[in-house]
Design a protein around this motif. Structure first.
Motif, PDB file in Angstrom:
ATOM      1  N   GLY A  45      41.200  42.748  31.838  1.00 36.73           N
ATOM      2  CA  GLY A  45      39.749  42.818  31.795  1.00 36.73           C
ATOM      3  C   GLY A  45      39.128  41.862  32.794  1.00 36.73           C
ATOM      4  O   GLY A  45      39.800  40.974  33.314  1.00 36.73           O
ATOM      5  N   ASP A  46      37.839  42.039  33.034  1.00 32.32           N
ATOM      6  CA  ASP A  46      37.171  41.207  34.025  1.00 32.32           C
ATOM      7  C   ASP A  46      36.237  40.164  33.422  1.00 32.32           C
ATOM      8  O   ASP A  46      35.455  39.542  34.124  1.00 32.32           O
ATOM      9  CB  ASP A  46      36.421  42.077  35.033  1.00 32.32           C
ATOM     10  CG  ASP A  46      35.319  42.899  34.403  1.00 32.32           C
ATOM     11  OD1 ASP A  46      35.140  42.841  33.167  1.00 32.32           O
ATOM     12  OD2 ASP A  46      34.626  43.609  35.144  1.00 32.32           O
ATOM     13  N   ARG A  69      39.453  36.701  43.630  1.00 32.52           N
ATOM     14  CA  ARG A  69      39.927  35.355  43.280  1.00 32.52           C
ATOM     15  C   ARG A  69      38.752  34.378  43.258  1.00 32.52           C
ATOM     16  O   ARG A  69      38.830  33.270  43.753  1.00 32.52           O
ATOM     17  CB  ARG A  69      41.015  34.875  44.241  1.00 32.52           C
ATOM     18  CG  ARG A  69      42.267  35.708  44.223  1.00 32.52           C
ATOM     19  CD  ARG A  69      43.114  35.361  43.048  1.00 32.52           C
ATOM     20  NE  ARG A  69      44.436  36.012  43.199  1.00 32.52           N
ATOM     21  CZ  ARG A  69      45.249  36.205  42.194  1.00 32.52           C
ATOM     22  NH1 ARG A  69      44.947  35.814  40.986  1.00 32.52           N
ATOM     23  NH2 ARG A  69      46.409  36.788  42.384  1.00 32.52           N
ATOM     24  N   ASN A  70      37.645  34.850  42.657  1.00 35.95           N
ATOM     25  CA  ASN A  70      36.454  34.022  42.521  1.00 35.95           C
ATOM     26  C   ASN A  70      36.736  32.829  41.628  1.00 35.95           C
ATOM     27  O   ASN A  70      37.329  32.980  40.561  1.00 35.95           O
ATOM     28  CB  ASN A  70      35.298  34.818  41.910  1.00 35.95           C
ATOM     29  CG  ASN A  70      34.817  35.913  42.825  1.00 35.95           C
ATOM     30  OD1 ASN A  70      34.966  35.827  44.036  1.00 35.95           O
ATOM     31  ND2 ASN A  70      34.240  36.947  42.243  1.00 35.95           N
ATOM     32  N   LYS A  71      36.316  31.681  42.066  1.00 40.18           N
ATOM     33  CA  LYS A  71      36.421  30.453  41.286  1.00 40.18           C
ATOM     34  C   LYS A  71      37.804  30.319  40.666  1.00 40.18           C
ATOM     35  O   LYS A  71      38.664  31.157  40.826  1.00 40.18           O
ATOM     36  CB  LYS A  71      35.353  30.391  40.195  1.00 40.18           C
ATOM     37  CG  LYS A  71      33.947  30.513  40.690  1.00 40.18           C
ATOM     38  CD  LYS A  71      33.016  30.364  39.517  1.00 40.18           C
ATOM     39  CE  LYS A  71      31.788  31.231  39.673  1.00 40.18           C
ATOM     40  NZ  LYS A  71      31.006  31.317  38.481  1.00 40.18           N
ATOM     41  N   ASN A  72      37.978  29.279  39.961  1.00 40.69           N
ATOM     42  CA  ASN A  72      39.202  29.105  39.197  1.00 40.69           C
ATOM     43  C   ASN A  72      38.864  29.479  37.759  1.00 40.69           C
ATOM     44  O   ASN A  72      38.677  28.629  36.900  1.00 40.69           O
ATOM     45  CB  ASN A  72      39.698  27.655  39.302  1.00 40.69           C
ATOM     46  CG  ASN A  72      41.059  27.491  38.685  1.00 40.69           C
ATOM     47  OD1 ASN A  72      41.759  28.467  38.444  1.00 40.69           O
ATOM     48  ND2 ASN A  72      41.431  26.261  38.415  1.00 40.69           N
ATOM     49  N   ILE A  80      45.193  38.815  37.757  1.00 40.63           N
ATOM     50  CA  ILE A  80      45.699  39.757  38.751  1.00 40.63           C
ATOM     51  C   ILE A  80      44.544  40.048  39.701  1.00 40.63           C
ATOM     52  O   ILE A  80      43.387  40.057  39.301  1.00 40.63           O
ATOM     53  CB  ILE A  80      46.270  41.060  38.154  1.00 40.63           C
ATOM     54  CG1 ILE A  80      45.192  41.869  37.446  1.00 40.63           C
ATOM     55  CG2 ILE A  80      47.448  40.774  37.237  1.00 40.63           C
ATOM     56  CD1 ILE A  80      45.631  43.278  37.115  1.00 40.63           C
ATOM     57  N   ALA A  81      44.879  40.227  40.969  1.00 36.60           N
ATOM     58  CA  ALA A  81      43.860  40.539  41.967  1.00 36.60           C
ATOM     59  C   ALA A  81      43.988  41.966  42.466  1.00 36.60           C
ATOM     60  O   ALA A  81      43.086  42.498  43.083  1.00 36.60           O
ATOM     61  CB  ALA A  81      43.965  39.571  43.146  1.00 36.60           C
ATOM     62  N   ASP A  82      45.118  42.588  42.167  1.00 32.87           N
ATOM     63  CA  ASP A  82      45.392  43.927  42.662  1.00 32.87           C
ATOM     64  C   ASP A  82      46.233  44.668  41.627  1.00 32.87           C
ATOM     65  O   ASP A  82      47.099  44.069  40.981  1.00 32.87           O
ATOM     66  CB  ASP A  82      46.158  43.821  43.991  1.00 32.87           C
ATOM     67  CG  ASP A  82      46.257  45.167  44.674  1.00 32.87           C
ATOM     68  OD1 ASP A  82      47.224  45.896  44.358  1.00 32.87           O
ATOM     69  OD2 ASP A  82      45.394  45.494  45.497  1.00 32.87           O
ATOM     70  N   LEU A  83      45.995  45.956  41.486  1.00 30.60           N
ATOM     71  CA  LEU A  83      46.748  46.737  40.501  1.00 30.60           C
ATOM     72  C   LEU A  83      48.247  46.753  40.775  1.00 30.60           C
ATOM     73  O   LEU A  83      49.040  46.948  39.859  1.00 30.60           O
ATOM     74  CB  LEU A  83      46.213  48.165  40.440  1.00 30.60           C
ATOM     75  CG  LEU A  83      44.801  48.288  39.876  1.00 30.60           C
ATOM     76  CD1 LEU A  83      44.362  49.749  39.886  1.00 30.60           C
ATOM     77  CD2 LEU A  83      44.709  47.719  38.475  1.00 30.60           C
ATOM     78  N   SER A  84      48.631  46.525  42.018  1.00 30.86           N
ATOM     79  CA  SER A  84      50.071  46.503  42.324  1.00 30.86           C
ATOM     80  C   SER A  84      50.793  45.396  41.569  1.00 30.86           C
ATOM     81  O   SER A  84      51.991  45.463  41.337  1.00 30.86           O
ATOM     82  CB  SER A  84      50.296  46.359  43.837  1.00 30.86           C
ATOM     83  OG  SER A  84      49.814  45.096  44.284  1.00 30.86           O
ATOM     84  N   GLU A  85      50.064  44.370  41.136  1.00 27.28           N
ATOM     85  CA  GLU A  85      50.659  43.280  40.375  1.00 27.28           C
ATOM     86  C   GLU A  85      51.083  43.718  38.978  1.00 27.28           C
ATOM     87  O   GLU A  85      51.884  43.037  38.332  1.00 27.28           O
ATOM     88  CB  GLU A  85      49.686  42.113  40.294  1.00 27.28           C
ATOM     89  CG  GLU A  85      49.364  41.488  41.639  1.00 27.28           C
ATOM     90  CD  GLU A  85      48.302  40.415  41.543  1.00 27.28           C
ATOM     91  OE1 GLU A  85      48.517  39.465  40.770  1.00 27.28           O
ATOM     92  OE2 GLU A  85      47.276  40.541  42.236  1.00 27.28           O
ATOM     93  N   LEU A  86      50.555  44.839  38.516  1.00 22.71           N
ATOM     94  CA  LEU A  86      50.931  45.328  37.186  1.00 22.71           C
ATOM     95  C   LEU A  86      52.408  45.671  37.112  1.00 22.71           C
ATOM     96  O   LEU A  86      53.027  45.508  36.073  1.00 22.71           O
ATOM     97  CB  LEU A  86      50.087  46.545  36.807  1.00 22.71           C
ATOM     98  CG  LEU A  86      48.626  46.255  36.507  1.00 22.71           C
ATOM     99  CD1 LEU A  86      47.893  47.556  36.253  1.00 22.71           C
ATOM    100  CD2 LEU A  86      48.487  45.321  35.335  1.00 22.71           C
TER     101      LEU A  86
END
Length: 91
Positions: A45-46, A69-72, A80-86
């Motif tokens: 989720g975001d 990758r906004n803020k910490n 995750i920043a990209d669906l490929s990380e799933l």
């Protein structure tokens, strides 16, 4: 978002159920539809406040979708920043 629908085992719309995130009821509803236990699920989720809190209250592992990758916002190993990380997450 709607772009994720084809990748999900279940999609539940809070307006249809009369409850919204972070209420654990919507998360339990999804688990029941999938026929899985909380420890067998992964929620992406975001929003830490809505998605993260609801998943945590339901015992579901959570990853923040943070494509820019906004803020910490959370520890990097919880984002995750990209669906490929799933692929790495779910093997």
């Amino acid at each position: 978002g709607a772009g994720f629908a084809g990748l999900c085992g279940a999609v539940s719309i809070s307006g249809d159920l009369g409850v919204g995130k972070p209420d654990p009821a919507i998360f339990r509803h999804c688990l029941e539809r999938l026929g899985v236990k909380p420890e067998e699920a992964l929620f992406i989720g975001d929003s830490l406040e809505l998605d993260g809190a609801g998943a945590a209250a339901s015992g579901i592992e959570f990853r923040l979708y943070n494509p820019r990758r906004n803020k910490n916002l959370s520890p990097r190993n919880r984002e995750i920043a990209d669906l490929s990380e799933l692929e790495t997450l779910i093997g």
